[in-house]
Write a protein that holds these residues in place. Structure first.
Motif, PDB file in Angstrom:
ATOM      1  N   SER A 210       0.843  -1.198   0.000  1.00 50.45           N
ATOM      2  CA  SER A 210       0.000   0.000   0.000  1.00 50.45           C
ATOM      3  C   SER A 210       0.876   1.245   0.000  1.00 50.45           C
ATOM      4  CB  SER A 210      -0.929   0.015   1.219  1.00 50.45           C
ATOM      5  OG  SER A 210      -0.180   0.110   2.419  1.00 50.45           O
ATOM      6  N   ARG A 211       0.295   2.352  -0.493  1.00 52.16           N
ATOM      7  CA  ARG A 211       0.985   3.638  -0.503  1.00 52.16           C
ATOM      8  C   ARG A 211       0.036   4.720   0.004  1.00 52.16           C
ATOM      9  NH1 ARG A 211       3.028   1.608  -5.613  1.00 52.16           N
ATOM     10  NH2 ARG A 211       5.316   1.582  -5.673  1.00 52.16           N
ATOM     11  N   SER A 212       0.596   5.735   0.628  1.00 50.39           N
ATOM     12  CA  SER A 212      -0.194   6.882   1.064  1.00 50.39           C
ATOM     13  C   SER A 212      -0.508   7.753  -0.148  1.00 50.39           C
ATOM     14  CB  SER A 212       0.585   7.695   2.096  1.00 50.39           C
ATOM     15  OG  SER A 212       1.689   8.348   1.473  1.00 50.39           O
ATOM     16  N   PRO A 213      -1.523   8.624  -0.050  1.00 50.60           N
ATOM     17  CA  PRO A 213      -1.818   9.539  -1.164  1.00 50.60           C
ATOM     18  C   PRO A 213      -0.613  10.373  -1.580  1.00 50.60           C
ATOM     19  CG  PRO A 213      -3.651   9.524   0.357  1.00 50.60           C
ATOM     20  CD  PRO A 213      -2.549   8.706   1.005  1.00 50.60           C
ATOM     21  N   GLN A 214       0.181  10.803  -0.606  1.00 50.89           N
ATOM     22  CA  GLN A 214       1.361  11.608  -0.939  1.00 50.89           C
ATOM     23  C   GLN A 214       2.383  10.787  -1.715  1.00 50.89           C
ATOM     24  OE1 GLN A 214      -0.263  11.697   1.970  1.00 50.89           O
ATOM     25  NE2 GLN A 214      -1.016  13.789   1.793  1.00 50.89           N
ATOM     26  N   GLU A 215       2.569   9.532  -1.330  1.00 50.17           N
ATOM     27  CA  GLU A 215       3.494   8.647  -2.042  1.00 50.17           C
ATOM     28  C   GLU A 215       2.999   8.363  -3.455  1.00 50.17           C
ATOM     29  OE1 GLU A 215       5.418   5.947   1.541  1.00 50.17           O
ATOM     30  OE2 GLU A 215       3.422   5.442   0.786  1.00 50.17           O
ATOM     31  N   VAL A 216       1.690   8.194  -3.584  1.00 47.32           N
ATOM     32  CA  VAL A 216       1.104   7.908  -4.898  1.00 47.32           C
ATOM     33  C   VAL A 216       1.296   9.088  -5.841  1.00 47.32           C
ATOM     34  CG1 VAL A 216      -1.067   7.558  -6.139  1.00 47.32           C
ATOM     35  CG2 VAL A 216      -0.556   6.207  -4.087  1.00 47.32           C
ATOM     36  N   PHE A 217       1.013  10.308  -5.363  1.00 40.58           N
ATOM     37  CA  PHE A 217       1.119  11.467  -6.246  1.00 40.58           C
ATOM     38  C   PHE A 217       2.558  11.872  -6.509  1.00 40.58           C
ATOM     39  CE2 PHE A 217      -3.445  12.153  -5.918  1.00 40.58           C
ATOM     40  CZ  PHE A 217      -3.713  12.588  -7.203  1.00 40.58           C
ATOM     41  N   ALA A 218       3.466  11.395  -5.675  1.00 42.61           N
ATOM     42  CA  ALA A 218       4.880  11.626  -5.967  1.00 42.61           C
ATOM     43  C   ALA A 218       5.265  10.894  -7.254  1.00 42.61           C
ATOM     44  CB  ALA A 218       5.740  11.129  -4.808  1.00 42.61           C
ATOM     45  N   ILE A 219       4.521   9.824  -7.570  1.00 43.81           N
ATOM     46  CA  ILE A 219       4.746   9.053  -8.793  1.00 43.81           C
ATOM     47  C   ILE A 219       3.800   9.512  -9.902  1.00 43.81           C
ATOM     48  CG2 ILE A 219       4.720   6.743  -9.818  1.00 43.81           C
ATOM     49  CD1 ILE A 219       5.279   5.659  -6.961  1.00 43.81           C
ATOM     50  N   ALA A 220       2.501   9.531  -9.606  1.00 40.35           N
ATOM     51  CA  ALA A 220       1.489   9.875 -10.622  1.00 40.35           C
ATOM     52  C   ALA A 220       1.588  11.319 -11.066  1.00 40.35           C
ATOM     53  CB  ALA A 220       0.093   9.601 -10.067  1.00 40.35           C
ATOM     54  N   GLY A 221       2.095  12.192 -10.189  1.00 38.05           N
ATOM     55  CA  GLY A 221       2.169  13.612 -10.507  1.00 38.05           C
ATOM     56  C   GLY A 221       3.030  13.926 -11.712  1.00 38.05           C
ATOM     57  N   ALA A 222       3.921  13.009 -12.067  1.00 34.04           N
ATOM     58  CA  ALA A 222       4.776  13.223 -13.240  1.00 34.04           C
ATOM     59  C   ALA A 222       3.964  13.269 -14.531  1.00 34.04           C
ATOM     60  CB  ALA A 222       5.823  12.117 -13.323  1.00 34.04           C
ATOM     61  N   TYR A 223       2.749  12.722 -14.501  1.00 33.34           N
ATOM     62  CA  TYR A 223       1.909  12.666 -15.700  1.00 33.34           C
ATOM     63  C   TYR A 223       0.715  13.625 -15.640  1.00 33.34           C
ATOM     64  CZ  TYR A 223       4.498   8.302 -16.138  1.00 33.34           C
ATOM     65  OH  TYR A 223       5.499   7.369 -16.209  1.00 33.34           O
ATOM     66  N   VAL A 224       0.563  14.341 -14.532  1.00 35.94           N
ATOM     67  CA  VAL A 224      -0.582  15.237 -14.368  1.00 35.94           C
ATOM     68  C   VAL A 224      -0.128  16.681 -14.486  1.00 35.94           C
ATOM     69  CG1 VAL A 224      -2.424  15.992 -12.828  1.00 35.94           C
ATOM     70  CG2 VAL A 224      -1.751  13.574 -12.873  1.00 35.94           C
ATOM     71  N   VAL A 225      -0.702  17.394 -15.449  1.00 28.62           N
ATOM     72  CA  VAL A 225      -0.358  18.801 -15.672  1.00 28.62           C
ATOM     73  C   VAL A 225      -1.126  19.702 -14.715  1.00 28.62           C
ATOM     74  CG1 VAL A 225      -0.410  20.682 -17.355  1.00 28.62           C
ATOM     75  CG2 VAL A 225       0.173  18.356 -18.096  1.00 28.62           C
ATOM     76  N   THR A 226      -2.383  19.381 -14.478  1.00 28.09           N
ATOM     77  CA  THR A 226      -3.226  20.192 -13.596  1.00 28.09           C
ATOM     78  C   THR A 226      -2.610  20.276 -12.201  1.00 28.09           C
ATOM     79  OG1 THR A 226      -5.198  19.432 -14.782  1.00 28.09           O
ATOM     80  CG2 THR A 226      -5.539  20.454 -12.631  1.00 28.09           C
ATOM     81  N   LYS A 227      -2.545  21.475 -11.656  1.00 27.05           N
ATOM     82  CA  LYS A 227      -2.007  21.661 -10.316  1.00 27.05           C
ATOM     83  C   LYS A 227      -3.002  21.148  -9.290  1.00 27.05           C
ATOM     84  CE  LYS A 227       0.103  25.113  -7.270  1.00 27.05           C
ATOM     85  NZ  LYS A 227       0.462  26.548  -7.110  1.00 27.05           N
ATOM     86  N   ILE A 228      -2.542  20.289  -8.379  1.00 27.45           N
ATOM     87  CA  ILE A 228      -3.411  19.676  -7.399  1.00 27.45           C
ATOM     88  C   ILE A 228      -2.953  20.034  -5.981  1.00 27.45           C
ATOM     89  CG2 ILE A 228      -4.189  17.475  -6.420  1.00 27.45           C
ATOM     90  CD1 ILE A 228      -4.004  16.296  -9.206  1.00 27.45           C
ATOM     91  N   ASN A 229      -3.910  20.376  -5.140  1.00 23.71           N
ATOM     92  CA  ASN A 229      -3.646  20.689  -3.739  1.00 23.71           C
ATOM     93  C   ASN A 229      -3.885  19.427  -2.912  1.00 23.71           C
ATOM     94  OD1 ASN A 229      -3.478  21.638  -1.151  1.00 23.71           O
ATOM     95  ND2 ASN A 229      -5.111  23.174  -1.356  1.00 23.71           N
ATOM     96  N   LEU A 230      -2.817  18.851  -2.383  1.00 22.93           N
ATOM     97  CA  LEU A 230      -2.910  17.613  -1.610  1.00 22.93           C
ATOM     98  C   LEU A 230      -3.112  17.860  -0.110  1.00 22.93           C
ATOM     99  CD1 LEU A 230       0.014  15.572  -3.239  1.00 22.93           C
ATOM    100  CD2 LEU A 230      -2.397  15.597  -3.896  1.00 22.93           C
ATOM    101  N   ASN A 231      -3.237  19.114   0.295  1.00 22.97           N
ATOM    102  CA  ASN A 231      -3.261  19.440   1.719  1.00 22.97           C
ATOM    103  C   ASN A 231      -4.444  18.842   2.469  1.00 22.97           C
ATOM    104  OD1 ASN A 231      -0.911  20.887   1.433  1.00 22.97           O
ATOM    105  ND2 ASN A 231      -1.920  22.867   1.278  1.00 22.97           N
ATOM    106  N   THR A 232      -5.571  18.610   1.782  1.00 24.05           N
ATOM    107  CA  THR A 232      -6.744  18.095   2.489  1.00 24.05           C
ATOM    108  C   THR A 232      -6.832  16.565   2.434  1.00 24.05           C
ATOM    109  OG1 THR A 232      -8.170  18.283   0.518  1.00 24.05           O
ATOM    110  CG2 THR A 232      -8.053  20.193   2.005  1.00 24.05           C
ATOM    111  N   LEU A 233      -5.876  15.929   1.756  1.00 25.84           N
ATOM    112  CA  LEU A 233      -5.875  14.469   1.723  1.00 25.84           C
ATOM    113  C   LEU A 233      -5.313  13.913   3.009  1.00 25.84           C
ATOM    114  CD1 LEU A 233      -4.725  13.584  -1.903  1.00 25.84           C
ATOM    115  CD2 LEU A 233      -6.954  13.167  -0.892  1.00 25.84           C
ATOM    116  N   PRO A 234      -5.873  12.824   3.526  1.00 25.65           N
ATOM    117  CA  PRO A 234      -5.360  12.235   4.763  1.00 25.65           C
ATOM    118  C   PRO A 234      -4.011  11.565   4.535  1.00 25.65           C
ATOM    119  CG  PRO A 234      -7.051  10.834   3.821  1.00 25.65           C
ATOM    120  CD  PRO A 234      -7.028  12.088   2.989  1.00 25.65           C
ATOM    121  N   GLY A 235      -3.342  11.247   5.628  1.00 24.26           N
ATOM    122  CA  GLY A 235      -2.083  10.528   5.546  1.00 24.26           C
ATOM    123  C   GLY A 235      -0.914  11.418   5.269  1.00 24.26           C
TER     124      GLY A 235
END
Length: 235
Positions: A210-235
């Motif tokens: 399993s991975r936390s949301p922050q760990e996931v977006f550290a990987i997936a974020g390389a393919y997402v252009v839209t700026k995303i605010n992760l501050n309200t995600l748990p973990g």
């Protein structure tokens, strides 16, 4: 407020369970996904969160809304990838691979449309993606990326389940992650037969990683252009 919330939750769950268990044909599943979207309610109107983006990026909201928007973002990414794969198939793609990848594409689009309908006005906007680092003419590049996305998706659901407050929503997430795990196993076997469940994803206890949301977006974020605010995600 409490009675209204309970009634809306039940309506959501009935619609969602029917969507996820129905035998939907490829050409009709999008129509099915959109049916009744106006009546789906994730949260009472008084609990509605503003999903507009600001200087910090797109907000996922809070609570269960944030977790489901998180899943929705990942399903958008996966669906966009497989759409690209089938729109521009690599030269060596045979009929069997095309059929299997088409099934996966359709599942990912169905998941994407499910979350979009379920979240309603609480859904984040369509995300812009960038797949320029992927060589869609190469089987190795496509299947390698598919493997990474599917493994990432499974680990993301596994990591986020603990943050879902409503138990019935957790059941629905479990139905989706089981399909994602089937995808992961299939892609792994297309790359190398018999590698569907090796120790890179399953630990010594026989449990998927399993991975936390922050760990996931550290990987997936390389393919997402839209700026995303992760501050309200748990973990």
């Amino acid at each position: 407020m409490k009675n209204q919330r309970n009634e809306e939750d039940q309506l959501f769950l009935e619609k969602a369970d029917g969507f996820l268990t129905a035998n939907v044909q490829r050409r009709s599943f999008l129509k099915y996904a959109g049916a009744g979207a106006a009546s789906l309610a994730l949260l009472a109107a008084g609990c509605k969160k503003d999903m507009n983006s600001d200087d910090m990026g797109v907000s996922f909201g809070t609570g269960d809304t944030a977790v489901l928007n998180y899943a929705y973002a990942l399903e958008q990414l996966e669906a966009a990838f497989y759409i690209q794969v089938l729109n521009f198939p690599y030269e060596s793609m045979n009929a069997n691979e095309k059929s299997l990848l088409t099934d996966i594409r359709d599942h990912e689009i169905a998941h994407r449309e499910f979350f979009k309908s379920a979240l309603g006005t609480n859904a984040i906007p369509d995300l812009k993606v960038n797949f320029s680092s992927i060589n869609f003419n190469s089987r190795d590049s496509v299947l390698g990326t598919a493997k990474a996305f599917e493994d990432l998706g499974v680990s993301a659901y596994n990591g986020a389940g603990q943050y879902i407050a409503l138990g019935d929503y957790l059941v629905l997430a479990g139905k989706i992650v089981s399909v994602e795990a089937r995808h992961a196993a299939l892609i792994r076997d297309l790359i190398s037969n018999g590698t569907f469940a090796d120790n890179t994803v399953i630990d010594a206890m026989g449990l998927d990683k399993s991975r936390s949301p922050q760990e996931v977006f550290a990987i997936a974020g390389a393919y997402v252009v839209t700026k995303i605010n992760l501050n309200t995600l748990p973990g």
